[in-house]
Design a protein around this motif. Structure first.
Motif, PDB file in Angstrom:
ATOM      1  N   PHE A 241      10.293  46.834 -17.826  1.00 45.86           N
ATOM      2  CA  PHE A 241       8.955  47.270 -17.440  1.00 45.86           C
ATOM      3  C   PHE A 241       9.007  48.649 -16.789  1.00 45.86           C
ATOM      4  CE2 PHE A 241       5.847  47.628 -13.945  1.00 45.86           C
ATOM      5  CZ  PHE A 241       4.689  47.708 -14.701  1.00 45.86           C
ATOM      6  N   THR A 242       9.999  48.876 -15.946  1.00 50.46           N
ATOM      7  CA  THR A 242      10.099  50.180 -15.292  1.00 50.46           C
ATOM      8  C   THR A 242      10.379  51.295 -16.296  1.00 50.46           C
ATOM      9  OG1 THR A 242      12.502  50.088 -14.847  1.00 50.46           O
ATOM     10  CG2 THR A 242      11.018  49.037 -13.235  1.00 50.46           C
ATOM     11  N   LEU A 243      10.982  50.926 -17.429  1.00 51.01           N
ATOM     12  CA  LEU A 243      11.284  51.921 -18.455  1.00 51.01           C
ATOM     13  C   LEU A 243      10.078  52.224 -19.337  1.00 51.01           C
ATOM     14  CD1 LEU A 243      14.829  50.738 -19.633  1.00 51.01           C
ATOM     15  CD2 LEU A 243      14.307  52.741 -18.230  1.00 51.01           C
ATOM     16  N   ILE A 244       9.355  51.182 -19.750  1.00 53.06           N
ATOM     17  CA  ILE A 244       8.305  51.375 -20.757  1.00 53.06           C
ATOM     18  C   ILE A 244       6.954  51.746 -20.168  1.00 53.06           C
ATOM     19  CG2 ILE A 244       9.465  49.771 -22.309  1.00 53.06           C
ATOM     20  CD1 ILE A 244       7.277  47.717 -21.701  1.00 53.06           C
ATOM     21  N   ARG A 245       6.774  51.599 -18.875  1.00 53.00           N
ATOM     22  CA  ARG A 245       5.434  51.817 -18.311  1.00 53.00           C
ATOM     23  C   ARG A 245       4.964  53.264 -18.461  1.00 53.00           C
ATOM     24  NH1 ARG A 245       6.574  51.239 -11.776  1.00 53.00           N
ATOM     25  NH2 ARG A 245       8.174  52.869 -11.614  1.00 53.00           N
ATOM     26  N   THR A 246       5.912  54.212 -18.600  1.00 57.90           N
ATOM     27  CA  THR A 246       5.531  55.616 -18.803  1.00 57.90           C
ATOM     28  C   THR A 246       5.320  55.941 -20.282  1.00 57.90           C
ATOM     29  OG1 THR A 246       7.848  56.326 -18.949  1.00 57.90           O
ATOM     30  CG2 THR A 246       6.824  56.306 -16.756  1.00 57.90           C
ATOM     31  N   ARG A 247       5.759  55.015 -21.163  1.00 56.81           N
ATOM     32  CA  ARG A 247       5.608  55.160 -22.623  1.00 56.81           C
ATOM     33  C   ARG A 247       6.366  56.363 -23.187  1.00 56.81           C
ATOM     34  NH1 ARG A 247       0.666  53.424 -20.643  1.00 56.81           N
ATOM     35  NH2 ARG A 247      -0.027  51.413 -21.484  1.00 56.81           N
ATOM     36  N   GLU A 248       7.375  56.845 -22.480  1.00 55.86           N
ATOM     37  CA  GLU A 248       8.197  57.938 -22.996  1.00 55.86           C
ATOM     38  C   GLU A 248       9.142  57.401 -24.064  1.00 55.86           C
ATOM     39  OE1 GLU A 248      10.104  60.141 -19.806  1.00 55.86           O
ATOM     40  OE2 GLU A 248       8.498  59.490 -18.452  1.00 55.86           O
ATOM     41  N   ARG A 249       9.303  58.152 -25.133  1.00 52.90           N
ATOM     42  CA  ARG A 249      10.086  57.695 -26.292  1.00 52.90           C
ATOM     43  C   ARG A 249      11.484  57.217 -25.903  1.00 52.90           C
ATOM     44  NH1 ARG A 249       9.195  60.039 -32.022  1.00 52.90           N
ATOM     45  NH2 ARG A 249       7.058  60.796 -32.001  1.00 52.90           N
ATOM     46  N   GLU A 250      12.214  58.073 -25.208  1.00 52.10           N
ATOM     47  CA  GLU A 250      13.607  57.749 -24.897  1.00 52.10           C
ATOM     48  C   GLU A 250      13.720  56.529 -23.989  1.00 52.10           C
ATOM     49  OE1 GLU A 250      16.287  58.962 -26.289  1.00 52.10           O
ATOM     50  OE2 GLU A 250      14.949  60.148 -27.550  1.00 52.10           O
ATOM     51  N   ARG A 251      12.791  56.392 -23.055  1.00 48.80           N
ATOM     52  CA  ARG A 251      12.837  55.262 -22.142  1.00 48.80           C
ATOM     53  C   ARG A 251      12.470  53.959 -22.861  1.00 48.80           C
ATOM     54  NH1 ARG A 251      12.820  56.492 -16.650  1.00 48.80           N
ATOM     55  NH2 ARG A 251      11.475  54.735 -16.115  1.00 48.80           N
ATOM     56  N   CYS A 252      11.529  54.029 -23.779  1.00 49.25           N
ATOM     57  CA  CYS A 252      11.178  52.841 -24.572  1.00 49.25           C
ATOM     58  C   CYS A 252      12.353  52.425 -25.458  1.00 49.25           C
ATOM     59  CB  CYS A 252       9.942  53.117 -25.427  1.00 49.25           C
ATOM     60  SG  CYS A 252       8.409  53.284 -24.482  1.00 49.25           S
ATOM     61  N   PHE A 253      13.037  53.414 -26.023  1.00 49.13           N
ATOM     62  CA  PHE A 253      14.183  53.109 -26.873  1.00 49.13           C
ATOM     63  C   PHE A 253      15.321  52.508 -26.040  1.00 49.13           C
ATOM     64  CE2 PHE A 253      17.817  54.463 -29.669  1.00 49.13           C
ATOM     65  CZ  PHE A 253      17.507  53.603 -30.721  1.00 49.13           C
ATOM     66  N   ARG A 254      15.478  53.006 -24.816  1.00 48.76           N
ATOM     67  CA  ARG A 254      16.494  52.449 -23.940  1.00 48.76           C
ATOM     68  C   ARG A 254      16.189  50.992 -23.596  1.00 48.76           C
ATOM     69  NH1 ARG A 254      16.987  55.199 -18.286  1.00 48.76           N
ATOM     70  NH2 ARG A 254      16.485  56.990 -19.614  1.00 48.76           N
TER      71      ARG A 254
END
Length: 289
Positions: free
Chosen positions: A253-266
């Motif tokens: 959740f902490t990764l995807i909440r910003t919807r940044e590509r690299e963080r979602c992929f991580r």
């Protein structure tokens, strides 16, 4: 001649995603979890070898088929532009030949198993091979993919017990929600490209509710795993693995909440640890009985 052959084999390995094992692990952990439950913690070496090898072969074959189906789209997506079929390094015919060989090898693994296992495997192949078509018109293709990615669960029960008991279907249902969760994270990476080229995905369908939808799917996944835990009379190792996996999902959740590509992929890639935590809890639970 040898150099040319080695070059082709390297391209086929990329086609089969042997350099990207995350997808195989996402298939493998729930399959092994089902195998351990079905065999009460004592799967035979034969069953273990069959499902380990079969998972790798069928994931690789599925990637090859997917790349052929998506060859006209992949070149327009940042993440997939260099795939070997889209870039012209491997022809569609070659890719289908590789997929056929891999599927035939996987079929040979079914020979020691029963008819129900074979039937379920056949259904799973049909679902997996038609998934790329669903991205053209079905608004939630991740749900269809979830069926394909969960077929190892009933197959494991069928192979060991000759039937799929109620707990097997509960595990299957739980896994459906997990696949939708992590594949939506994956789809969030490509959302802008998919909108441009006209490919459907859960990230597009959910829109600004995408993060909430992912977390809701995680919630349903873990809730159903609690039901499975009660059905198998699990003890503390099962729930410890469950709790660790829940912690991982909160990290996502902490990764995807910003919807940044690299963080979602991580976040997508990190799901291999969710599956491992759940399987490890199951395996340790049965080991200590």
């Amino acid at each position: 001649m040898t150099d040319v052959l080695l070059e082709r084999l390297a391209l086929y390995a990329r086609l089969a995603r042997l350099d990207k094992p995350v997808g195989t692990l996402l298939l493998l952990w729930p399959t092994l979890a089902a195998l351990w439950v079905a065999a009460a913690g004592e799967p035979t070496p034969m069953h273990l070898a069959i499902f380990l090898t079969g998972t790798l072969l069928m994931r690789s074959a599925g990637c090859a088929v997917n790349d052929v189906a998506d060859r006209d789209f992949d070149g327009h997506v940042k993440r997939t532009a260099e795939r070997v079929v889209a870039s012209g390094k491997v022809s569609p015919g070659e890719a289908l030949a590789v997929a056929t060989v891999l599927t035939l090898l996987a079929a040979l693994l079914l020979l020691p198993l029963n008819l129900l296992s074979f039937t379920l495997a056949l259904i799973g192949v049909v679902v997996a091979s038609t998934y790329p078509l669903f991205k053209r018109f079905f608004p939630l293709p991740q749900a269809y993919l979830a069926i394909a990615f969960s077929f190892g669960i009933p197959m494991a029960f069928a192979a060991v017990q000759g039937r799929v008991p109620e707990v097997g279907w509960w595990l299957f249902a739980a896994n459906l929600f997990w696949v939708v969760a992590y594949d939506t994270e994956y789809a969030m990476v490509d959302r802008e490209d998919d909108l441009r080229i006209g490919v459907r995905s859960s990230a597009i369908l959910f829109g600004r509710a995408d993060v909430a939808a992912v977390m809701a799917c995680y919630g349903l996944y873990f809730s159903l795993l609690l039901v499975v835990g009660m059905m198998i009379r699990a003890s503390w190792p099962y729930y410890a693995g469950w709790a660790i996996a829940v912690g991982f999902s909160l990290y996502h959740f902490t990764l995807i909440r910003t919807r940044e590509r690299e963080r979602c992929f991580r976040a997508f890639r990190h799901n291999q640890w969710v599956g491992l935590a759940v399987f490890a809890g199951i395996a340790l639970d049965f080991a200590l009985r």
